[in-house]
Each structure stands twice: as structure tokens, then as C-alpha cells.
Design an enzyme around this catalytic site. Structure first.
Site, short mmCIF file in Angstrom:
data_model
loop_
_atom_site.label_atom_id
_atom_site.label_comp_id
_atom_site.label_asym_id
_atom_site.label_seq_id
_atom_site.Cartn_x
_atom_site.Cartn_y
_atom_site.Cartn_z
N GLY A 133 -5.18 6.95 4.41
CA GLY A 133 -4.16 6.21 5.16
C GLY A 133 -4.58 5.67 6.51
N TRP B 286 -6.34 3.00 7.37
CA TRP B 286 -6.13 1.55 7.53
C TRP B 286 -4.65 1.25 7.71
CZ3 TRP B 286 -9.55 -2.57 4.78
CH2 TRP B 286 -10.88 -2.41 5.20
N ASP C 161 -2.01 3.87 -3.44
CA ASP C 161 -3.23 4.52 -3.92
C ASP C 161 -2.84 5.48 -5.04
OD1 ASP C 161 -5.72 6.22 -4.10
OD2 ASP C 161 -6.27 5.04 -2.34
N ASP D 130 -1.16 4.15 -9.85
CA ASP D 130 -2.44 3.60 -10.33
C ASP D 130 -2.36 2.08 -10.27
OD1 ASP D 130 -4.68 2.76 -11.69
OD2 ASP D 130 -4.37 4.05 -13.44
N ASP E 123 -9.65 -1.30 0.82
CA ASP E 123 -10.84 -0.48 1.04
C ASP E 123 -11.07 0.42 -0.18
OD1 ASP E 123 -13.00 0.21 2.70
OD2 ASP E 123 -11.96 1.95 3.53
N LYS F 261 -13.32 -4.57 0.52
CA LYS F 261 -14.65 -3.96 0.48
C LYS F 261 -15.30 -4.27 -0.86
CE LYS F 261 -14.95 0.57 0.07
NZ LYS F 261 -14.86 1.96 0.56
#
Length: 205
Positions: A60, A62, A80, A96, A121, A161
């Protein structure tokens, strides 16, 4: 034996990492906070009142940064598959991302808001086998791009990313046509031996 050595090396790096120490001192949930802080300082990604979606958000850090920057008039939705402890100013979803139910829940959490920024990320569970890990990583960022293209307002930004390797260049080529500009960033807080880079796609067409 090799795995044990690798684990010990990671633990030693982690304990001695100045960004880990700074994160603990400043109350951030992980050292990754400093990657977003550096990128935001350079590229001015976050502004008061924005709606931000954070994909692959756990633990968490970010979302912490995003919530601070967008303020009370803004909105952050964090998603997430792993649990993320509640954060002030953040709607946290434990789902998911690869299943439709997650997208439905994201839509409900956004409640009609247009998205100004998608940050991602995300990384797959690492097996250490590149031929397995890299395709999984590319699959996840392609899903993130697909979400960004559907939900970003015109002029919105996408930060993701990407692990350099098979499929990375092809992914970057997928991003280019939909955005006005595209840059590759390697924040100082990104470990030098990591093959991660951050693709910043700006101003959704």
C-alpha cells in the site's frame, strides 16, 4: 543451497537498505514509496482532486503517497490479490486482477468517476525461472494497459513497472499509439541489479 544464499543476500540487502530504513522512519509501508515520490517529483503525476487507481497495490505504499497528494477532494482505489491494511482516503479491494469480478468491483468503487491516473507496481509471484516469470509479468502489465485504455480520461496518464526481457519492447510498442508521449524511468530507489523499469505513458489520446 543457491536459494538459501540468495535469500540471505536479499535479507542482508534489505536490512542495510537506506530506503527501507527511511520507509520505517517516515511511516511508509515499503521502500517502493520512494520510487513513486521520485517519479512524482520529476514528472508531476499527482495533483489535488485526482482520481487514481493503484493496481498491484499491496502493501500500500504507492496508495499512501497517492492519497496524500490527491487530498480529500481526490479518490484512490487500490487493488491487489494480497491483503492491504486499510488506508485513510483509499478504497481497498482484495481481488484477483485477472478475473472479471475485480473489474466489476473497480467500476463500483469508482462510482462513475473518470480516472486521471493509473499506477501499477504489480509483479507476479517469482519462481526464479525467467521463462515462467517474464511471460507472467508481461501478461499482468498488458491487463493493466487494457484497463487504463478503457478507464483513463482523455489526457490521463499511465505509470507501470515493466521487467526488461522477452515481451517488454513489444509491450512498450502497444502503449505508444494510445498516448501523446512515453518515457522510461529508473528511479534511484530501484535496486541497480533489478531489471525493472517504469514506463510512463502520458496524455491518453
Amino acid at each position: 543451497m543457491a536459494k538459501s544464499k540468495s535469500s540471505r543476500r536479499w535479507l542482508q540487502e534489505h536490512v542495510n537498505d537506506p530506503y527501507v530504513k527511511q520507509a520505517q522512519q517516515q511511516g511508509y509501508r515499503s521502500r517502493a514509496a520512494f520510487k513513486l515520490l521520485e517519479l512524482d517529483q520529476r514528472d508531476h503525476l499527482l495533483r489535488p482532486g485526482m482520481t487514481v487507481v493503484d493496481l498491484g497495490a499491496a502493501p500500500g505504499s504507492w496508495s499512501q503517497i497517492a492519497a496524500q497528494r490527491v487530498g480529500r477532494l481526490g479518490h484512490v482505489v487500490a487493488l491487489d490479490i494480497l491483503p492491504t491494511e486499510p488506508l485513510e482516503g483509499v478504497t481497498v479491494l482484495q481481488l484477483d486482477f485477472t478475473v472479471d469480478a475485480a473489474l466489476t468491483a473497480l467500476d463500483q468503487a469508482l462510482n462513475g468517476r473518470v480516472v486521471d491516473l493509473v499506477i501499477c507496481d504489480i509483479a507476479p509471484n517469482i519462481t526464479g525461472i525467467d521463462s515462467v516469470d517474464q511471460p507472467r509479468a508481461i501478461y499482468l502489465v498488458e491487463l493493466a494497459l487494457d484497463f487504463a485504455l478503457k478507464k483513463l480520461r482523455p489526457g490521463g496518464d499511465f505509470l507501470v513497472k515493466v521487467f526488461q526481457g522477452a515481451g517488454a519492447e513489444e509491450f512498450i510498442k502497444l502503449c505508444r499509439p494510445a498516448f501523446t508521449s512515453l518515457a522510461i524511468r529508473k528511479p534511484k530507489a530501484s535496486r541497480p541489479r533489478s531489471n525493472e523499469v517504469y514506463v510512463l505513458a502520458r496524455r491518453r489520446k
